[in-house]
Design an enzyme around this catalytic site. Structure first.
Site, short mmCIF file in Angstrom:
data_model
loop_
_atom_site.label_atom_id
_atom_site.label_comp_id
_atom_site.label_asym_id
_atom_site.label_seq_id
_atom_site.Cartn_x
_atom_site.Cartn_y
_atom_site.Cartn_z
N GLU A 116 74.45 49.93 -2.25
CA GLU A 116 74.66 51.27 -2.81
C GLU A 116 75.81 52.00 -2.15
OE1 GLU A 116 73.02 52.24 -5.39
OE2 GLU A 116 71.62 50.57 -5.41
N ASP A 142 48.00 49.73 -6.95
CA ASP A 142 48.39 50.32 -8.23
C ASP A 142 49.67 51.15 -8.15
OD1 ASP A 142 47.44 52.24 -6.58
OD2 ASP A 142 46.04 53.13 -8.00
N GLU A 177 70.12 46.42 0.82
CA GLU A 177 70.01 47.40 -0.27
C GLU A 177 70.90 48.60 -0.01
OE1 GLU A 177 68.61 47.20 -3.11
OE2 GLU A 177 67.59 45.28 -2.80
N GLY A 235 66.53 50.46 -3.59
CA GLY A 235 65.64 49.45 -3.02
C GLY A 235 65.58 48.24 -3.90
N GLU A 251 74.63 54.34 -11.61
CA GLU A 251 74.60 55.77 -11.39
C GLU A 251 73.78 56.13 -10.15
OE1 GLU A 251 73.67 59.87 -13.89
OE2 GLU A 251 73.01 57.94 -14.65
#
Lengths: 233, 233
Positions: free
Chosen positions: A70, A88, A66, A50, A119
DNA sequence: TCAAAAGTGTTTCCCCTACACCCATGG
DNA sequence: CCATGGGTGTAGGGGAAACACTTTTGA
């Protein structure tokens, strides 16, 4: 002052990320793709692929981007899941994330491995490592959505190659639902749905009787409004 | 530099809004609350209650705050719907919106009318005026979610007062689904679900036989995993 | 011929559906 | 006594669930 500026001045603005839960089936297990974080916080921890949504980029486009950073997969089934908007979630400060989930099959996966830079690896959903942020919760949520949706849509086919055996299809259901399914009932129900076309090909694996290969007739994921629910058997 | 700054510098930031589709049942119709816009763009047009998420405010809290700015309702059922993240939703520039929907009953509504400042009104979902932005689409999406979810959860009770008659309950289903339902089948199925408790009170309305009042036993909205689907009858 | 998975029907039971009349009350 | 919604039971059909053996192939 152009109208374009009217709202964007004087109001709070937020960092917005996307995170993608990419599922596949491998070796009879449901797996998700995780990448190792290169920076703090949670440096070295596994996390969902992400990143931050660009200023002029739609959120859907960011999720797709995204995914393509990958993998080299195209034509992925990608669906928005939920927006996690607690203050939070990220120790660096306020970051909203719009979570997505995506489904690919192993054929598509083969392409990917060659091109990866950072990785990344596949983990069984039942054996996840410690994850960064609230990503564990996001995966749980994605899995719940997947389990529900497999019952009244055809998303399961997104996890299979173009040609597949009925046993493979059944295994997809079993792996996602985490339960066993009756072979005869499953086959009858699937054939009644009218979304399978038998091919003339067979798949040979070892020294058993070859299995007929089928294809999925519908062009896209569709909703089954018939009583063709798959769940309990 | 504190860790808190690491991400928030140098990355795109976005205006994030919340919009709330508040449903109720009034006069045998399903209605949504709309407010009249006081500023451009779409000045004077009807729109969903909503606004910008504060810098240190969670998105859920923002949705709740917007609801409470328009009403004096508390204990509302509020659920996140979808995040609309296209770049061109707002003519002023890029504004993401996280949409929610909420359900209230008429009892709660009475409180509201006294306190409203700006113009607001209830509109039947089948007779909506022209709406600002993509709010029409958001309402359609909310309605679809509501129609699905009424079949396998107990959200319908959120639209009814604490004590209600079975006819009121049935009307809630009929109004949301837009279809007629068989009275005897409906009552049997509801009673089998084991989520209703008959009270000793009756509701008198006019010169008919009084109707027994029931309460909903479960404390919250729950998922019905039994086959207690409500839809077709 | 054996191992291993593919493939195939029937019966039972329960749930969904359709359907019509009496009840209690206020006017 | 009458108009109005409240309240109740049953019979038939269809889909879900349970269940075991034969087929085909390669080794």
């Amino acid at each position: 002052m152009p109208a374009t500026q009217a709202l964007t001045n004087g109001f709070a603005k937020h960092a917005v990320a996307v995170d993608v839960v990419l599922f596949t089936i491998q070796g009879g297990r449901l797996k998700v793709l995780l990448v190792r974080r290169q920076q703090a916080p949670y440096k070295g921890a596994w996390s969902l692929p992400g990143g931050i949504v660009g200023a002029e980029e739609s959120v859907d486009a960011a999720a797709l981007r995204e995914l393509q950073e990958e993998t080299t997969i195209s034509n992925v089934y990608l669906e928005q899941l939920y927006t996690f908007g607690d203050t939070d979630r990220d120790p660096r400060g306020r970051v909203l994330t719009v979570a997505y989930y995506a489904l690919v099959n192993q054929q598509q996966l083969e392409l990917k491995a060659r091109q990866r830079v950072s990785e990344a690896d596949w983990f069984p959903v039942r054996r996840l490592p410690e994850l960064a942020f609230d990503h564990r919760r996001i995966i749980d949520y994605a899995l719940e959505r997947l389990r529900n949706k497999i019952n009244y849509t055809t998303i399961a086919f997104q996890l299979l190659p173009t040609n597949f055996t009925l046993t493979q299809l059944q295994e997809a259901y079993e792996v996602i639902l985490g339960t066993r399914v009756d072979k005869r009932n499953f086959r009858r129900k699937m054939q009644q749905l009218g979304i399978l076309r038998p091919t003339r090909q067979f798949r040979v694996s070892g020294r058993q009787r070859p299995a007929r290969l089928y294809t999925f007739t519908a062009p896209k994921v569709i909703k089954l409004q018939e009583k063709g629910i798959i769940v309990p058997f």
